[in-house]
Each structure stands twice: as C-alpha cells, then as structure tokens.
Write a protein that holds these residues in place. Structure first.
Motif, PDB file in Angstrom:
ATOM      1  N   UNK A 276      17.876  18.593  63.044  1.00 23.16           N
ATOM      2  CA  UNK A 276      17.626  17.188  63.920  1.00 23.16           C
ATOM      3  C   UNK A 276      17.508  16.043  63.428  1.00 23.16           C
ATOM      4  N   UNK A 277      17.625  15.758  62.075  1.00 29.67           N
ATOM      5  CA  UNK A 277      17.448  14.593  61.407  1.00 29.67           C
ATOM      6  C   UNK A 277      18.690  14.258  60.408  1.00 29.67           C
ATOM      7  N   UNK A 278      19.666  13.777  60.880  1.00 33.96           N
ATOM      8  CA  UNK A 278      21.115  13.303  60.010  1.00 33.96           C
ATOM      9  C   UNK A 278      20.346  12.375  58.980  1.00 33.96           C
ATOM     10  N   UNK A 279      19.475  11.570  59.339  1.00 30.56           N
ATOM     11  CA  UNK A 279      19.044  10.770  58.447  1.00 30.56           C
ATOM     12  C   UNK A 279      18.518  11.353  57.229  1.00 30.56           C
ATOM     13  N   UNK A 280      17.272  12.578  57.364  1.00 30.78           N
ATOM     14  CA  UNK A 280      16.861  13.236  56.221  1.00 30.78           C
ATOM     15  C   UNK A 280      17.938  14.092  55.574  1.00 30.78           C
ATOM     16  N   UNK A 281      18.832  14.487  56.181  1.00 27.05           N
ATOM     17  CA  UNK A 281      19.917  15.400  55.379  1.00 27.05           C
ATOM     18  C   UNK A 281      20.677  14.230  54.726  1.00 27.05           C
ATOM     19  N   UNK A 282      20.977  12.949  55.076  1.00 21.72           N
ATOM     20  CA  UNK A 282      21.455  12.063  54.069  1.00 21.72           C
ATOM     21  C   UNK A 282      20.970  11.745  52.798  1.00 21.72           C
ATOM     22  N   UNK A 283      19.693  11.571  53.349  1.00 22.04           N
ATOM     23  CA  UNK A 283      18.660  10.878  51.956  1.00 22.04           C
ATOM     24  C   UNK A 283      18.322  12.135  50.993  1.00 22.04           C
ATOM     25  N   UNK A 284      18.214  13.441  51.447  1.00 24.38           N
ATOM     26  CA  UNK A 284      17.846  14.401  50.569  1.00 24.38           C
ATOM     27  C   UNK A 284      19.377  14.814  49.862  1.00 24.38           C
ATOM     28  N   UNK A 285      20.498  14.907  50.556  1.00 22.64           N
ATOM     29  CA  UNK A 285      21.996  14.809  50.060  1.00 22.64           C
ATOM     30  C   UNK A 285      22.237  14.081  48.809  1.00 22.64           C
ATOM     31  N   UNK A 286      21.781  12.628  48.965  1.00 20.33           N
ATOM     32  CA  UNK A 286      22.011  11.579  47.959  1.00 20.33           C
ATOM     33  C   UNK A 286      21.081  12.151  46.646  1.00 20.33           C
ATOM     34  N   UNK A 287      19.979  12.485  47.000  1.00 18.61           N
ATOM     35  CA  UNK A 287      19.051  12.783  45.720  1.00 18.61           C
ATOM     36  C   UNK A 287      19.636  14.126  45.337  1.00 18.61           C
ATOM     37  N   UNK A 288      19.986  15.104  45.980  1.00 14.68           N
ATOM     38  CA  UNK A 288      20.652  16.208  45.118  1.00 14.68           C
ATOM     39  C   UNK A 288      21.785  15.959  44.247  1.00 14.68           C
ATOM     40  N   UNK A 289      22.686  14.941  44.637  1.00 23.50           N
ATOM     41  CA  UNK A 289      23.810  14.514  43.947  1.00 23.50           C
ATOM     42  C   UNK A 289      23.267  14.030  42.562  1.00 23.50           C
ATOM     43  N   UNK A 290      22.238  13.076  42.704  1.00 30.64           N
ATOM     44  CA  UNK A 290      21.765  12.461  41.352  1.00 30.64           C
ATOM     45  C   UNK A 290      20.970  13.619  40.631  1.00 30.64           C
ATOM     46  N   UNK A 291      20.200  14.499  41.119  1.00 30.76           N
ATOM     47  CA  UNK A 291      19.641  15.391  40.359  1.00 30.76           C
ATOM     48  C   UNK A 291      20.621  16.516  39.783  1.00 30.76           C
ATOM     49  N   UNK A 292      21.764  16.532  40.388  1.00 34.00           N
ATOM     50  CA  UNK A 292      22.681  17.638  39.812  1.00 34.00           C
ATOM     51  C   UNK A 292      23.291  17.305  38.376  1.00 34.00           C
ATOM     52  N   UNK A 293      22.965  15.622  37.964  1.00 40.67           N
ATOM     53  CA  UNK A 293      23.587  15.340  36.852  1.00 40.67           C
ATOM     54  C   UNK A 293      22.727  16.011  35.531  1.00 40.67           C
TER      55      UNK A 293
END
Length: 373
Positions: A333-350
């Motif tokens: 129910x929160x596209x904004x939360x998905x986007x924020x978590x997703x961006x952090x995931x990309x960074x953490x994957x490094x």
C-alpha cells in the motif's frame, strides 16, 4: 603434470541452492588450482556438466546422503581413500553432512590443509531436537580437524562458537558474492500474472522454506490487487499446488515453476518475501537487493546482515503469519516505502560482489599453503 595446488571440494547435494551457488564460482574461476568437486547421492547433472566444462574434475559419492547416519561411516572410508589416492593439497568441505564426513576423511588421509564453509545454520526450531543435538555434537567433534572455518555471516560464527564449535581464531567471515550487474539491469519479464503489486518468493520447493506461513499470510491479507508469485521447483511442487487449490487461492498465488530468467522476474516484481525457518545468507536476497527490491524475511542466521529493518526491508520471526501479512500489506500500500527500501537495497548489495568473494577465498588458500611449506 601441472604443479598447481590440488583442491578437493566436497558438498552434500549438488543441487540448486546457496551452497552450490557459493561453490561454483570458487571451484571454476580461481586461477592456479587443479580442482576436483565431490558430491553425494543427490545431484542435478547440469552442475556436473558446468563444472566439467569449466575444467574441474568431478566425483560422486553415493554413500553421502542427506542426514543419513547409517551410510556416514562407510562414506568416510570411501572419501578418505579417494583423498589418499589423489594426494590433494587442500580439502574444502561445504554443508553439514559433507563437512563432517569430509573432515573426518581428511583426518584419516592425513591431509594438512582443511577448510570448511558453513553455508547455513542446521539447528532450527522446525527440526527434531534429537537431530539438532546430534548435528551439534558432530560439528563439535569435527572442528578440531579444521584449519579454517569459513562462515558466510558474523552472526553464524557467533552461534557456532556459543555452542562450543571450534575456537574464535579458526573462524573467518566470507560473505557470498554474485554478479551484481546481472540483476541490476534486468529487463522485466512479460509473462507474469497481471496485478497491481507482485510479491515474489524464489526458493526450492522443499520443507523449511515457510510456504505454509506464506499461504496463511495470503489468506489474512486485507489488500486487493496483490499477486503472490513463487518461482522454483522441488519435491513439494505437487503438494503445494494442491494446497493452493484447496484453499481457493488460485487467483492470488501462482506457481511459476523453475525459471532461468530470475533477473527478469525480479525486475517485474515489487518485493521479495522469504519466510524460511533455516537459511545461511540467502543468495536470493542478495539478488533481490541488486535488483532494487525491498525484502521481507525471517530474522534468522545471516539474514540480519543483509536486511536492515526499516532501511531496506522488514524482518519477522519464523512462523509469524500475522507479521508476514502485515509486512506485505504495508509495502503493497506504499509505493514510496517500496522505492525507499529498494534504493537502500541496491546500495547494500554492493557489499556482496563475486570478485570480493573469490579474492577472499584465494587469500585463505594461499595462507594455508604458505604456512605448510
């Protein structure tokens, strides 16, 4: 005859999963070693073909079986004889059964350099207490026969040490690594069921992965427009299909079967869920992070070193249906939360690159060989 050091890898089951995904890159892509990979009775021959294509020798040991103590003793003798005949410089065991059998065999054969990688914590609440005790005592016995114990997460090392398995100086953490670019640039798959929010689970269809928890959570989910996609194959395939039908969830839960285009599947989805009861540091979470997905997973083993709660995902206790349903609903129910978590995931994957993992293992091997010259 090549003068390259000879490494013998031994794994319980050469089938899809984290242990095999961790083994293949170090068995096939480290220069300067002659490699043989041994495996037990369960095998997916695509991995045998891949290993042989990349120049590794292979050897099956049918007496190495998943949690079968009856065949363990003769398996030790068989593996010890093979090690002795081939005069390996390093024996590197992977996973619980092969780790215990292989290290006992290396001791019998007089091998100087023995490495064991812990790919996951085998002690879990959904397993028999007697089995947990037996595995723990076996690990305690095998630890003194090991020169280097590699853990895929600091928290796993801590748990093993808390159980009296080995000494702190034996341990080193080498986190899994993947080809991050492969998942960060995936083109979305176009053949998935259509819905507003796609919730993905990628797993072998086997016990301990929490499928029943996911189905229970789906029944509780009070959000429209959500599809649950399960990618993978395994022994629970027919049973899971029947259970989905019996619950009347065919319009919501979709079994995708085995997919060889997981980067494309992830690119088309909105979050990853993994409600497992036992894991190590799952490759699929690293892949999902690289793909920019928020992750909902259980707070076990090395997963907290991948998923930072409220930063790139949500952690729940194993078996907690309500928490899983609430987490899915919150992200759905929160596209904004998905986007924020997703961006952090990309960074953490490094932190989880394949090159780093290979370099770390190369250093372990070089240090062992140097110390015994």
């Amino acid at each position: 005859m090549s003068s390259n050091p000879r490494i013998f890898h031994l794994i319980t089951r050469l089938i899809g999963g984290g242990a095999v995904n961790g083994l293949i890159p170090i068995a096939t892509e480290l220069d300067g070693y002659n490699v043989t990979v041994g495996y037990g009775s369960e095998v997916d021959h695509q991995y045998v073909e891949l290993l042989q294509k990349e120049g590794a020798d292979t050897k099956q040991f049918n007496l190495i079986r998943h949690y079968n103590p009856i065949t363990a003793a003769p398996a030790v003798l068989s593996v010890a004889n093979f090690i002795r005949q081939n005069d390996f410089d390093i024996v590197h065991t992977h996973s619980t059964e092969a780790g215990i059998i292989g290290r006992a065999a290396a001791r019998l054969a007089g091998t100087s350099n023995v490495v064991h990688t812990i790919h996951g914590v085998p002690f879990s609440e959904d397993r028999n207490n007697l089995l947990n005790w037996f595995v723990e005592r076996s690990e305690v016995a095998a630890a003194p026969w090991t020169d280097a114990i590699i853990s895929i997460a600091d928290i796993i090392s801590e748990e093993y040490l808390s159980r009296g398995i080995g000494r702190p100086e034996q341990y080193q953490t080498i986190r899994y690594g993947i080809d991050l670019d492969k998942f960060s640039s995936g083109y979305p798959a176009s053949d998935l069921p259509d819905s507003e929010v796609q919730v993905l689970m990628v797993s072998r269809l086997a016990r301990g992965k929490g499928f029943e928890v996911l189905l229970d959570a789906t029944e509780e989910l009070a959000v429209d427009g959500v599809s649950i996609l399960i990618a993978g194959d395994g022994p629970l395939s027919d049973e899971l299909s029947s259970e989905i039908e019996a619950r009347g969830l065919e319009e919501t839960v979709h079994l995708l079967g085995y997919r060889d285009d997981i980067p494309a599947v992830m690119a088309a989805c909105d979050m990853l869920v993994l409600p497992s009861f036992r894991e190590g540091t799952p490759f699929v979470i690293i892949e999902a992070m690289a793909a920019g997905l928020p992750v909902v997973a259980t707070d076990i083993a090395g997963i907290p070193e991948q998923v930072d709660p409220e930063t790139n995902g949500i952690l729940i206790e194993p078996g907690n249906t309500n928490a899983l349903s609430d987490a899915i609903a919150r992200l759905a129910t929160s596209p904004e939360l998905r986007e924020r978590f997703g961006m952090a995931s990309r960074k953490r994957a490094q932190q989880f690159s394949m090159t780093r993992m290979q370099d770390d293992y190369a250093s372990v091997y070089a240090d062992l060989l140097d110390s015994n010259r």
